[in-house]
Motif scaffolding. Structure first.
Motif, mmCIF file in Angstrom:
data_model
loop_
_atom_site.group_PDB
_atom_site.id
_atom_site.type_symbol
_atom_site.label_atom_id
_atom_site.label_comp_id
_atom_site.label_asym_id
_atom_site.label_seq_id
_atom_site.Cartn_x
_atom_site.Cartn_y
_atom_site.Cartn_z
ATOM 1 N N UNK A 1 0.828 -1.212 0.000
ATOM 2 C CA UNK A 1 0.000 0.000 0.000
ATOM 3 C C UNK A 1 0.861 1.262 0.000
ATOM 4 N N UNK A 2 2.024 1.175 0.601
ATOM 5 C CA UNK A 2 2.951 2.306 0.578
ATOM 6 C C UNK A 2 3.321 2.680 -0.858
ATOM 7 N N UNK A 3 3.620 1.659 -1.667
ATOM 8 C CA UNK A 3 3.964 1.909 -3.069
ATOM 9 C C UNK A 3 2.762 2.434 -3.851
ATOM 10 N N UNK A 4 1.573 1.903 -3.553
ATOM 11 C CA UNK A 4 0.377 2.392 -4.235
ATOM 12 C C UNK A 4 0.085 3.841 -3.877
ATOM 13 N N UNK A 5 0.413 4.209 -2.651
ATOM 14 C CA UNK A 5 0.245 5.597 -2.226
ATOM 15 C C UNK A 5 1.152 6.517 -3.036
ATOM 16 N N UNK A 6 2.395 6.098 -3.225
ATOM 17 C CA UNK A 6 3.331 6.910 -4.000
ATOM 18 C C UNK A 6 2.933 6.929 -5.475
ATOM 19 N N UNK A 7 2.401 5.817 -5.981
ATOM 20 C CA UNK A 7 1.868 5.775 -7.345
ATOM 21 C C UNK A 7 0.780 6.832 -7.520
ATOM 22 N N UNK A 8 -0.136 6.914 -6.554
ATOM 23 C CA UNK A 8 -1.211 7.904 -6.628
ATOM 24 C C UNK A 8 -0.674 9.323 -6.563
ATOM 25 N N UNK A 9 0.330 9.549 -5.718
ATOM 26 C CA UNK A 9 0.926 10.879 -5.593
ATOM 27 C C UNK A 9 1.602 11.296 -6.888
ATOM 28 N N UNK A 10 2.316 10.361 -7.519
ATOM 29 C CA UNK A 10 2.955 10.660 -8.812
ATOM 30 C C UNK A 10 1.906 10.977 -9.868
ATOM 31 N N UNK A 11 0.780 10.255 -9.823
ATOM 32 C CA UNK A 11 -0.293 10.537 -10.770
ATOM 33 C C UNK A 11 -0.884 11.919 -10.567
ATOM 34 N N UNK A 12 -1.036 12.322 -9.314
ATOM 35 C CA UNK A 12 -1.516 13.679 -9.018
ATOM 36 C C UNK A 12 -0.555 14.717 -9.589
ATOM 37 N N UNK A 13 0.737 14.483 -9.394
ATOM 38 C CA UNK A 13 1.741 15.432 -9.878
ATOM 39 C C UNK A 13 1.709 15.563 -11.403
ATOM 40 N N UNK A 14 1.496 14.464 -12.109
ATOM 41 C CA UNK A 14 1.584 14.459 -13.573
ATOM 42 C C UNK A 14 0.234 14.656 -14.252
ATOM 43 N N UNK A 15 -0.825 14.831 -13.488
ATOM 44 C CA UNK A 15 -2.145 15.027 -14.092
ATOM 45 C C UNK A 15 -2.174 16.300 -14.926
ATOM 46 N N UNK A 16 -2.754 16.169 -16.118
ATOM 47 C CA UNK A 16 -2.835 17.321 -17.011
ATOM 48 C C UNK A 16 -4.209 17.943 -17.074
ATOM 49 N N UNK A 17 -5.196 17.307 -16.455
ATOM 50 C CA UNK A 17 -6.538 17.883 -16.412
ATOM 51 C C UNK A 17 -7.232 17.494 -15.115
ATOM 52 N N UNK A 18 -8.401 18.071 -14.874
ATOM 53 C CA UNK A 18 -9.100 17.855 -13.612
ATOM 54 C C UNK A 18 -9.588 16.423 -13.450
ATOM 55 N N UNK A 19 -10.005 15.782 -14.536
ATOM 56 C CA UNK A 19 -10.511 14.416 -14.455
ATOM 57 C C UNK A 19 -9.403 13.469 -14.002
ATOM 58 N N UNK A 20 -8.231 13.586 -14.602
ATOM 59 C CA UNK A 20 -7.105 12.736 -14.215
ATOM 60 C C UNK A 20 -6.691 13.009 -12.788
ATOM 61 N N UNK A 21 -6.662 14.276 -12.410
ATOM 62 C CA UNK A 21 -6.339 14.648 -11.028
ATOM 63 C C UNK A 21 -7.325 14.002 -10.061
ATOM 64 N N UNK A 22 -8.609 14.043 -10.384
ATOM 65 C CA UNK A 22 -9.642 13.468 -9.527
ATOM 66 C C UNK A 22 -9.432 11.974 -9.329
ATOM 67 N N UNK A 23 -9.100 11.267 -10.403
ATOM 68 C CA UNK A 23 -8.889 9.816 -10.327
ATOM 69 C C UNK A 23 -7.781 9.487 -9.326
ATOM 70 N N UNK A 24 -6.647 10.134 -9.478
ATOM 71 C CA UNK A 24 -5.517 9.838 -8.596
ATOM 72 C C UNK A 24 -5.747 10.378 -7.183
#
Length: 410
Positions: A112-135
């Motif tokens: 779960x620690x790695x999945x948490x960092x995966x989500x954080x990286x996704x938030x950082x790289x999101x290019x729109x609001x929908x992608x940001x919301x998912x992560x």
């Protein structure tokens, strides 16, 4: 070249899933998998930094529904956030391996620690609001098992509170994203603000949507009165506390607030709508409240938690003030606070595990017993209050439209 963005996400997603299947007694395999993944992710982020500095454009688009895209994009603001998270993930992984050496359910924890960092990286790289919301929502789900990791009644209660607050915030944010998309179309982050100059949209409507978005993000950013989940979550192990404060959750909230003000609404348009002043007031109240409450906490981690409540709101305040120097100061503080606060929580974890010290009132003479730990604690504490040479330094102003966009992004 855009394949680099999915690779950065997969570098924590795949090892995280694989870690769940590692037998508990295979500590060396689990440690190698997680440390290797952290090193690979850091190397990929360095490659991304080099590519962007050379003018490369990194972007990935995948159609989810008609008019709805999954979009990854690297700009200067996302580079700062993902660089911080990848570096601190590596450091926290090293710390957690030693801290949890004799604990149970380590494979579950590191998964779960790695999945948490995966989500954080996704938030950082999101290019729109929908992608940001998912992560953003994935981060909530990935962090909850870490908060309740000990399985004690106290940790279960804290986990329920954390989940109630963050899911409530996620619902508000979802409502704001859906509403804004319905009236303005798909929202991609832009340096000038997507909504700037949209005279066809009602100001009152945009004010209401802004309130929903900021309230949803304000839960993870621990804005008063949406903050009480954070001190309660301090029953979690020290690596989780460090993750919540320095790497992922509260930083995701502050990062999202900056995105909404600058890249969705546009800072000048936000000021014209009159929404930045209430945000600045909320941030100022949170700063004062968090600092005051910290003074009355005897629990060391709870004192540090209330300090985070205060400190993270400096980022929101800098954004709301809307001046270039204030905004740059807030952005720099995101990095500075992360480095200092993760050190403080590591030291608190050392004191707890080595000497059983969990309260400030128990710390008399601890410097003689653990000099290196307290030396690190002292340096980090001096950095948090801005004593030279650890204070933030930000003297060069740039465009008030989006100061971090001064860095070339291709």
């Amino acid at each position: 070249m855009s394949v680099l963005l999915p690779l950065i996400l997969l570098s924590s997603l795949i090892p995280g899933i694989a870690t769940f299947f590692v037998p508990e007694e295979r500590a060396r395999l689990r440690n190698t998998l997680n440390l290797g993944a952290a090193l690979v992710k850091t190397s990929l982020v360095v490659a991304l930094l080099v590519g962007v500095s050379q003018g490369e454009l990194y972007e990935v688009r995948v159609a989810l529904l008609p008019g709805v895209e999954f979009l990854l994009h690297a700009d200067a603001w996302s580079l700062m956030f993902i660089s911080l998270s990848s570096l601190l993930w590596l450091v926290t992984t090293l710390y957690a391996i030693g801290y949890l050496a004799h604990s149970r359910q380590r494979s579950r924890f590191f998964g779960f620690f790695s999945l948490c960092v995966f989500s954080t990286a996704g938030i950082a790289l999101s290019g729109n609001l929908i992608t940001f919301l998912i992560f953003y929502e994935l981060l909530t789900l990935a962090t909850y098992p870490l908060v309740v990791h000990k399985g004690t009644p106290e940790s279960i209660s804290a986990g329920r509170k954390y989940l109630a607050y963050t899911l409530f915030g996620g619902t508000l944010f979802l409502a704001g994203v859906v509403w804004l998309t319905a009236v303005a179309g798909p929202i991609e982050f832009s340096a000038t603000g997507v909504l700037a100059g949209r005279s066809d949209l009602s100001p009152t409507l945009l004010q209401g949507i802004f309130l929903l978005l900021i309230a949803g993000l304000g839960v993870k950013a621990a804005l008063v009165p949406l903050h009480s989940w954070l001190p309660a979550s301090m029953v979690a192990p020290a690596p989780v506390s460090a993750l919540l404060h320095a790497v992922a959750v509260v930083k995701a909230g502050a990062f999202g607030i900056s995105r909404v003000v600058y890249d969705v609404y546009g800072v000048e348009f936000s000021a014209a709508l009159g929404v930045t002043t209430p945000l600045a007031i909320a941030a100022a109240i949170t700063i004062l409240y968090g600092s005051t409450m910290a003074l009355f906490q005897d629990g060391l981690k709870r004192r540090l938690a209330y300090s985070t409540v205060s400190q993270v709101s400096y980022i929101a305040l800098g954004t709301a003030i809307a001046g270039p120097i204030a905004t740059i100061g807030g952005i720099v503080h995101l990095v500075h606070q992360g480095l200092m606060k993760i050190t403080l929580f590591f030291c608190a974890g050392n004191l707890d595990e080595t000497l059983g010290i969990t309260k400030v009132s128990q710390m008399n003479g601890v410097g003689r017993r653990m000099p290196w730990t307290m030396a690190a604690f002292t340096i980090a504490a001096l950095g948090m209050i801005g004593v030279p040479p650890w204070r933030d330094s930000c003297r060069n102003g740039t465009s008030a439209t989006a100061p971090w966009k001064a860095v070339p992004t291709g």
